[in-house]
Design an enzyme around this catalytic site. Structure first.
Site: not given
Length: 381
Positions: A46, A98, A170, A195
């Site tokens: 992690r 978004y 972004d 994406k």
């Protein structure tokens, strides 16, 4: 190194144990220590994993940044950024963004006393009117989702610096191939790696890139403490996808230009939103801060009837109707009922997101086949 070379080589090296040219998938949760605290830089996956470390270094290099951090999704990355704030802090966000970003801002973090202002960012000067002593962050997308609005990164960066406010961009739609916000005054760059960076519609992931050491340390603490980290298999897939990012983006841009021109001249199309058009708002800004104009396009239909939009989407074959974007295959979507359904209708329509708006992610297929697919679907209405 130039971009294409960085995409293939930056942050990665042959595996020292075998000479493998591809970064291995370190499918392990933990690492053996010689003595408590005596390890080889890895304790628990992690916190750190060698496959993820290589990807983080690669992404930092692509954005001309110093530190990269990967997350299990784009929203996981956004979550970490907003967790830098305190109750009572305020955020100025673009009003076209978004739907998932809008949802996490308003439905999750507003409950914890963080206030969000959603404003037009067409002109950086207007942002100053919203800044007060509680403002801690300016949040921008450019091009925006789904209206393809262009925001002046350098202009807002100057405003943020003047008022000592963090500025995050972004950069999902543009990718580091088309623009590098850190070079223009941003403090934080965020990507939905799902994406274009992954590029093959087979991974969900997010990333943050920064230059500031202290900011990187804070974000790394949140990344580890909150645990929204990706697995090594996904990191491997993204490292592989990035090796062709520059080639893919060239074709996305080429096809985007062709499809935008086709739609603009179609008799059933009302308006086309694509930053490469000279009459697109802030086109000159796009020319100055982007290397090309990308493969994301939105368009509306004459009459603005949602039934017509649905019929077009149902009859597309190559432009698959699906959430997401940025894969090698072309995708289509209906933002009002899909990606942006969480934004109230009156708020959507303020920025031009009407019911007939269709968003296209133009892939890397043959452009003539894509035009024919659109022509056939539009002929059904």
């Amino acid at each position: 190194m130039k971009f294409g070379t960085k995409a293939i080589h930056a942050g990665v090296a042959p595996d020292p144990s075998t000479g493998a040219i591809m970064t291995p998938i370190f499918q392990t949760s933990t690492y053996v220590q010689k003595s408590p605290g005596d390890h080889q830089g890895f304790e628990y996956s992690r916190t750190h994993n060698p496959t993820r470390t290589a990807l983080q270094q690669n992404l930092a290099a692509l954005e001309n940044g110093k530190h990269g951090l990967c997350f299990s999704s784009g929203l996981g990355a956004i979550d970490a950024i907003i967790k830098l704030l305190q109750p009572g802090d305020e955020v100025i966000s673009t009003n076209d963004l978004y739907g998932g970003s809008y949802r996490i801002f308003t439905k999750v973090f507003e409950r914890y006393g963080i206030k969000f202002h959603f404003v037009s960012m067409d002109d950086p000067a207007t942002i100053e009117t919203y800044i007060n002593e509680r403002t801690r962050l300016i949040w921008a997308e450019t091009p925006t989702n789904p209206m393809m609005n262009i925001i002046d990164i350098a202009g807002i960066g100057a405003v943020a610096k003047k008022h000592k406010v963090m500025f995050a961009v972004d950069n999902t739609f543009a990718t580091p191939f088309l623009q590098n916000p850190l070079d223009m005054g941003a403090d934080i760059v965020m990507h939905s790696v799902t994406k274009y960076l992954g590029g093959h519609s087979d991974v969900v992931m997010g990333a943050i890139i920064v230059n500031d050491d202290q900011l990187a340390e804070q974000l790394a603490f949140i990344q580890n403490a909150c645990g929204a980290t990706p697995g090594p298999q996904d990191c491997f897939l993204v490292l592989r996808g990035i090796k062709t990012l520059h080639i893919r983006m060239e074709r996305h841009c080429q096809n985007g230009k062709t499809i935008a021109a086709f739609l603009k001249n179609h008799p059933k199309v009302e308006k086309v939103y694509w930053p490469g058009f000279e009459d697109h708002p802030n086109h000159e800004i796009a020319k100055s801060q982007m290397r090309d104009f990308g493969g994301m396009i939105s368009f509306t239909l004459k009459g603005n009837d949602m039934k017509d939009a649905i019929k077009v989407l149902e009859n597309l074959k190559l432009f698959a109707l699906a959430e997401s974007l940025g894969g090698v295959e072309s995708l289509s979507g209906h933002p009002a009922s899909m990606t942006h359904a969480s934004i109230p209708k009156e708020e959507r329509e303020k920025v031009g997101l009407v019911d007939s708006l269709i968003r296209l992610s133009v892939g890397i297929e043959d452009a003539d086949d894509l035009k024919e697919d659109l022509r056939n679907a539009l002929n059904k209405i």
